[in-house]
Design a protein around this motif. Structure first.
Motif, PDB file in Angstrom:
ATOM      1  N   LEU A 396     105.857 175.641  -5.513  1.00  0.00           N
ATOM      2  CA  LEU A 396     106.432 174.990  -6.199  1.00  0.00           C
ATOM      3  C   LEU A 396     105.584 174.520  -7.174  1.00  0.00           C
ATOM      4  CD1 LEU A 396     109.575 174.502  -4.961  1.00  0.00           C
ATOM      5  CD2 LEU A 396     108.941 176.819  -6.634  1.00  0.00           C
ATOM      6  N   LEU A 397     104.389 173.650  -6.809  1.00  0.00           N
ATOM      7  CA  LEU A 397     103.692 172.744  -7.682  1.00  0.00           C
ATOM      8  C   LEU A 397     102.375 173.426  -8.363  1.00  0.00           C
ATOM      9  CD1 LEU A 397     103.801 169.428  -5.566  1.00  0.00           C
ATOM     10  CD2 LEU A 397     104.961 170.044  -7.765  1.00  0.00           C
ATOM     11  N   TRP A 398     102.291 174.930  -7.493  1.00  0.00           N
ATOM     12  CA  TRP A 398     101.079 175.131  -8.361  1.00  0.00           C
ATOM     13  C   TRP A 398     100.880 176.074  -9.016  1.00  0.00           C
ATOM     14  CZ3 TRP A 398      99.096 180.094 -10.189  1.00  0.00           C
ATOM     15  CH2 TRP A 398      97.737 179.799  -9.733  1.00  0.00           C
ATOM     16  N   PRO A 399     100.570 176.184 -10.337  1.00  0.00           N
ATOM     17  CA  PRO A 399      98.830 174.769 -10.841  1.00  0.00           C
ATOM     18  C   PRO A 399      99.620 173.335 -10.051  1.00  0.00           C
ATOM     19  CG  PRO A 399      99.702 176.371 -12.946  1.00  0.00           C
ATOM     20  CD  PRO A 399     100.731 176.894 -11.622  1.00  0.00           C
ATOM     21  N   LEU A 400      98.467 173.247  -9.974  1.00  0.00           N
ATOM     22  CA  LEU A 400      99.026 171.284 -10.305  1.00  0.00           C
ATOM     23  C   LEU A 400      98.516 171.325 -11.084  1.00  0.00           C
ATOM     24  CD1 LEU A 400     100.138 169.169  -8.658  1.00  0.00           C
ATOM     25  CD2 LEU A 400      97.576 168.631  -8.092  1.00  0.00           C
ATOM     26  N   TRP A 401      97.041 171.212 -12.345  1.00  0.00           N
ATOM     27  CA  TRP A 401      97.048 171.060 -13.307  1.00  0.00           C
ATOM     28  C   TRP A 401      98.636 170.905 -14.267  1.00  0.00           C
ATOM     29  CZ3 TRP A 401      96.318 174.231 -17.580  1.00  0.00           C
ATOM     30  CH2 TRP A 401      97.158 175.535 -16.992  1.00  0.00           C
ATOM     31  N   LEU A 402      99.227 171.918 -13.996  1.00  0.00           N
ATOM     32  CA  LEU A 402      99.961 172.661 -15.137  1.00  0.00           C
ATOM     33  C   LEU A 402     101.470 171.645 -15.217  1.00  0.00           C
ATOM     34  CD1 LEU A 402     101.223 174.184 -17.491  1.00  0.00           C
ATOM     35  CD2 LEU A 402     101.585 175.866 -16.347  1.00  0.00           C
ATOM     36  N   LYS A 403     102.117 172.196 -13.719  1.00  0.00           N
ATOM     37  CA  LYS A 403     103.208 171.344 -13.094  1.00  0.00           C
ATOM     38  C   LYS A 403     103.083 170.006 -12.890  1.00  0.00           C
ATOM     39  CE  LYS A 403     105.293 175.725 -11.482  1.00  0.00           C
ATOM     40  NZ  LYS A 403     106.338 175.929 -10.314  1.00  0.00           N
ATOM     41  N   LEU A 428     108.123 163.768 -27.002  1.00  0.00           N
ATOM     42  CA  LEU A 428     108.070 164.286 -25.296  1.00  0.00           C
ATOM     43  C   LEU A 428     108.024 165.379 -25.626  1.00  0.00           C
ATOM     44  CD1 LEU A 428     108.499 161.255 -22.928  1.00  0.00           C
ATOM     45  CD2 LEU A 428     105.953 162.408 -24.419  1.00  0.00           C
ATOM     46  N   ALA A 429     109.257 166.097 -25.656  1.00  0.00           N
ATOM     47  CA  ALA A 429     110.166 167.483 -25.802  1.00  0.00           C
ATOM     48  C   ALA A 429     109.683 167.674 -26.793  1.00  0.00           C
ATOM     49  CB  ALA A 429     111.561 167.863 -25.876  1.00  0.00           C
ATOM     50  N   GLY A 430     109.314 167.702 -27.722  1.00  0.00           N
ATOM     51  CA  GLY A 430     108.393 168.652 -29.018  1.00  0.00           C
ATOM     52  C   GLY A 430     106.687 168.724 -28.352  1.00  0.00           C
ATOM     53  N   GLN A 431     106.200 168.074 -27.317  1.00  0.00           N
ATOM     54  CA  GLN A 431     105.447 167.998 -26.829  1.00  0.00           C
ATOM     55  C   GLN A 431     104.504 169.306 -26.223  1.00  0.00           C
ATOM     56  OE1 GLN A 431     103.024 166.760 -28.744  1.00  0.00           O
ATOM     57  NE2 GLN A 431     104.379 165.384 -29.915  1.00  0.00           N
ATOM     58  N   VAL A 432     105.615 169.040 -25.375  1.00  0.00           N
ATOM     59  CA  VAL A 432     105.894 170.374 -24.362  1.00  0.00           C
ATOM     60  C   VAL A 432     105.981 171.821 -25.104  1.00  0.00           C
ATOM     61  CG1 VAL A 432     107.422 170.718 -22.608  1.00  0.00           C
ATOM     62  CG2 VAL A 432     107.139 168.851 -22.823  1.00  0.00           C
ATOM     63  N   VAL A 433     107.007 171.536 -26.175  1.00  0.00           N
ATOM     64  CA  VAL A 433     107.383 173.003 -26.757  1.00  0.00           C
ATOM     65  C   VAL A 433     106.052 173.209 -27.585  1.00  0.00           C
ATOM     66  CG1 VAL A 433     109.048 174.445 -28.888  1.00  0.00           C
ATOM     67  CG2 VAL A 433     110.019 172.931 -26.273  1.00  0.00           C
ATOM     68  N   LEU A 434     105.868 172.620 -28.770  1.00  0.00           N
ATOM     69  CA  LEU A 434     104.963 172.764 -29.074  1.00  0.00           C
ATOM     70  C   LEU A 434     103.126 172.805 -28.952  1.00  0.00           C
ATOM     71  CD1 LEU A 434     106.054 171.378 -32.824  1.00  0.00           C
ATOM     72  CD2 LEU A 434     106.777 173.891 -32.106  1.00  0.00           C
ATOM     73  N   THR A 435     102.991 172.114 -28.426  1.00  0.00           N
ATOM     74  CA  THR A 435     101.433 171.593 -27.873  1.00  0.00           C
ATOM     75  C   THR A 435     101.455 171.996 -26.509  1.00  0.00           C
ATOM     76  OG1 THR A 435     101.387 169.024 -28.588  1.00  0.00           O
ATOM     77  CG2 THR A 435      99.765 170.483 -27.003  1.00  0.00           C
ATOM     78  N   GLY A 436     102.890 172.639 -25.982  1.00  0.00           N
ATOM     79  CA  GLY A 436     102.093 173.690 -24.664  1.00  0.00           C
ATOM     80  C   GLY A 436     102.610 175.402 -25.655  1.00  0.00           C
TER      81      GLY A 436
END
Length: 786
Positions: A396-403, A428-436
């Motif tokens: 479940l934690l793979w890939p570690l660099w992303l999760k 933080l929520a905006g960074q997850v959506v937009l930056t992600g």
């Protein structure tokens, strides 16, 4: 075709040089002044403007929009001041040169100089002092502008930090909950009033309904066409899977097709209501926020559905099962909906002047929804692994660099919400959506560029096959071309991605503009000034110089040096010397353009002379020896040489060493200093003529005169022996078992020595056999004793 490619590359470099030259100050400046036209009022005006900007910045310490305007104004002033300083530099240089031509002013005990020279010296000194003073004042203005811009940026960072970490009413505070119901009633009343005002002042409702009906019909028709086009883009034979490049191209086209109907409908709705004059000021703000929210969800949903392809596993860009791909697609759309709902709710609350508790409630509900959806998303295994022939989900934690960063975001939002840091949770929520979204798109494009590069290198790839058959490019040229194109595309991708990420992190265009100006027009480190424009132009000039040098080498190699009257060694020496000279001139021109003072370089060279005397002595010795080899040419490319225990042909002479290819095809690297200071045997130094010696021994009962005549005939009849010097037969000695003769002949090409000696021995053997002459061999007398 290769020559055409180099010509196109040269044109591109020249165009780049012109663009950078115009951008870095070669273009005519509106502040170009000469002689008496230099005016101090210009600098005074700039200094007064800077003082005004500095005072306003202190007043607008909490207004980010006002500080941004002041920063942009200061940046414009910085650009004007820099152009002004650049325009003064040539005049200062000219005046210095003219003053130096007059020489030093005579001392008290020396005869006075002529009146005309004295007057000219005074005029030049006065002009120099005045223009140099303006240049220094402009430098002070530049420094002050930089300081003011840094101050404004610091103030804007403080404003951003205060907004992000502003604490609202905590969840544990009872007063926030008790007044919430009344605040909701107030907001509802405001929305009803907004609707009534819009109905009263807007266009007739029938026209708006007709507009909405037309838009719905357009969406239905566009959706049908979109589905048909997508099916055409994603048709494959049974059991076949698309290659990555086809997946990437299909992803881009299909994503745009999915977005198009919704975005066009939004644009038509907004434009239609504008044409119908159906807006009130508040309703325009409300509808703009709603349409932005809808556009965000449409874009994210289109990208997610295309990348994850829930119903088309062959086109899926991520290694997921159908079930997990469908779940992830729905959750990503939900995340974009939660984030957009938060932004829409906050803007509507600000528009209707709703109580702060409603903003608090909207942020709380949307953030909780966002966290729940993100946790559900992170619990989906990203990928499959082969376990005993069966595909099972990975950890479940793979890939570690992303999760791992996403789990940290979940924890931070979960902690920030109860404590009342709603703005921080929203950020933080905006960074997850937009930056992600930006990062995922960049990674996919980067992977597509890598696949494109591999396809160009592979001879069986689509592009590689075309380059091989039509452009006649081997693998190495294709590798170089693929590397250059991939580097250019990745650089362009990085240049486009960085501003998008920085905008999401709170930076403005003014910040990026300031950084670009600093890099482009230069920054000072001590007494040195570095300019990205000058550096890029210097690199361009250096590359152009190297390119022109290669063109000159190719032209010489194909024309003048191809003459049969010029030896290959001389041709190589001229070609190599032209290469070194072109490299040196290109380096000097580029370094001069960048602005490095050769006096400083001389000081650095003097400091390095100590190191050269110790650690770099052998390198310098080999370098100088390489230059001597190119000038004196005691050894040339193609020569047959013997150096120590090694002999072979010289294949390459570089600055540091010489490569010798031995007869067993191994390469010996010999330092150039050994070829100058050591003993070297060069079989082909003056010309390729050489002597061949073949030894022959005959039995003692043979007639020496007959043997002599036969050997002389064999030597003269050989087609590769020279008549001058004439062949010679030498009766060497009375050997232990034979009469020893040697055949000594000269041949035109000493590199054929082994072929000639073999042929001579074969003919000697055949002739002696026909004449019954015995070739001697060692004989031993054995005496047996009883």
């Amino acid at each position: 075709m290769l020559a055409t490619f180099w010509r196109l590359l040269a044109k591109a470099l020249i165009l780049t040089m012109l663009v950078f030259g115009m951008s870095s100050g070669f273009a005519p400046s509106s502040y170009a002044q000469t002689g008496d036209e230099v005016k101090s009022e210009t600098v005074d005006n700039w200094l007064s403007q800077l003082e005004r900007i500095e005072k306003n910045a202190d007043i607008l310490q909490s207004d980010d929009a006002g500080l941004t305007r002041l920063q942009e104004e200061a940046q414009k002033l910085s650009l004007e001041i820099e152009k002004y300083r650049v325009s003064l530099t040539p005049k200062i240089t000219e005046l210095k040169s003219q003053i130096d031509k007059l020489g030093e002013e005579p001392g008290k005990e020396e005869p006075e100089e002529a009146t005309a020279i004295k007057a000219e010296r005074k005029r030049l000194n006065d002009d120099f002092q005045r223009i140099d003073g303006e240049f220094k004042r402009a430098g002070v203005a530049t420094t002050r502008t930089t300081q003011i811009i840094s101050r404004i940026q610091e103030l804007r960072r403080n404003v951003f930090a205060r907004q992000i970490f502003k604490r609202q009413t905590s969840l544990y505070h009872v007063s926030g909950w008790t007044s919430l119901f009344a605040d909701i009633q107030f907001a509802g009343h405001r929305l009803v009033t907004l609707y009534r005002d819009w109905v009263e002042k807007a266009a007739p409702l029938s026209r708006i309904l007709w507009l909405l009906g037309g838009i719905l019909a357009f969406i239905a028709l566009a959706q049908i066409l979109t589905v048909k086009l997508i099916n055409r883009f994603r048709v494959l034979p049974d059991g076949a899977e698309p290659v990555f490049l086809k997946q990437a191209a299909s992803t881009v086209s299909v994503s745009l097709l999915r977005m198009l109907p919704g975005l066009l409908a939004i644009g038509i709705l907004y434009g239609g209501l504008t044409l119908l004059d159906a807006f009130t000021p508040l309703m325009r703000q409300f509808l703009t926020s709603l349409l932005f929210f809808s556009a965000l969800v449409i874009i994210v949903a289109s990208l997610a559905t295309t990348l994850l392809a829930p119903n088309r596993g062959g086109w899926r860009m991520v290694d997921l099962s159908d079930r997990n791909a469908s779940r992830m697609n729905n959750l990503i759309i939900g995340l974009s909906f939660a984030y957009g709902l938060n932004r829409f709710g906050v803007e509507v609350n600000q528009m209707i002047s709703a109580p702060i508790s409603l903003t608090w409630l909207v942020s709380l509900v949307s953030s909780i929804l966002f966290v729940v959806l993100l946790v559900m998303l992170l619990r989906i295994p990203f990928g499959m692994k082969d376990v005993k022939g069966k595909l099972e989900p990975v950890h479940l934690l793979w890939p570690l660099w992303l999760k791992l960063p996403l789990w940290m975001v979940v924890a931070a939002i979960a902690i920030a919400l109860p404590l009342g840091y709603f703005a921080f949770a929203e950020f933080l929520a905006g960074q997850v959506v937009l930056t992600g979204a930006v990062i995922i798109i960049v990674l996919l494009i980067h992977q597509a560029i890598g696949e494109l590069r591999q396809d160009m290198v592979d001879a069986e790839g689509l592009i590689g096959r075309q380059a091989k058959h039509h452009l006649h490019m081997d693998q190495e040229p294709r590798k170089l071309l693929a590397f250059g194109i991939s580097f250019l595309l990745n650089s362009l991708l990085l240049i486009l991605a960085i501003p998008l990420v920085l905008f999401n992190w709170g930076f403005s265009w003014a910040d990026l503009h300031s950084w670009m100006l600093t890099l482009f027009y230069g920054f000072e480190v001590g007494s040195f000034r570095f300019s990205m424009a000058a550096i890029m132009m210097g690199i361009t000039l250096f590359a152009l110089g190297i390119l022109l040098t290669r063109f000159l080498q190719r032209w010489l190699d194909a024309g003048v040096l191809k003459s049969p009257r010029i030896q290959s060694g001389l041709s190589n020496s001229i070609k190599t010397g032209v290469g070194y000279l072109g490299f040196l001139l290109s380096a000097l021109i580029s370094v001069s353009y960048v602005g490095l003072d050769f006096t400083n370089l001389a000081i650095v060279a003097g400091a390095l002379s100590v190191g050269i005397g110790f650690g770099l002595q052998s390198i310098v010795n080999n370098f100088v020896s390489g230059l001597i080899l190119l000038v004196e040419r005691p050894v040339k490319v193609g020569d047959w040489v013997i150096v120590g225990d090694h002999q072979g042909f010289v294949r390459r002479i570089s600055v540091r060493s010489t490569e010798i290819e031995t007869f067993d095809r191994s390469t010996v690297i010999v330092p150039n200093s050994e070829l100058i200071t050591g003993v070297v045997t060069n079989w082909t130094h003056g010309n390729s003529t050489g002597r061949v010696i073949v030894g022959v021994g005959v039995a003692y009962h043979s007639d020496p005169r007959q043997v002599y005549n036969l050997l002389e005939k064999i030597a003269k009849e050989h087609p590769k022996t020279l008549t001058y010097p004439a062949p010679r037969i030498v009766f060497e000695d009375f050997g232990a078992s034979s009469l020893d003769f040697t055949i000594r002949v000269y041949i035109g090409n000493i590199t054929e020595v082994f072929d000639v000696t073999t042929e001579l021995r074969m003919r000697v053997f055949e002739t002696f056999k026909a004449e019954n002459i015995e070739i001697a061999f060692p004989q031993l007398d054995i005496h047996l004793k009883r």
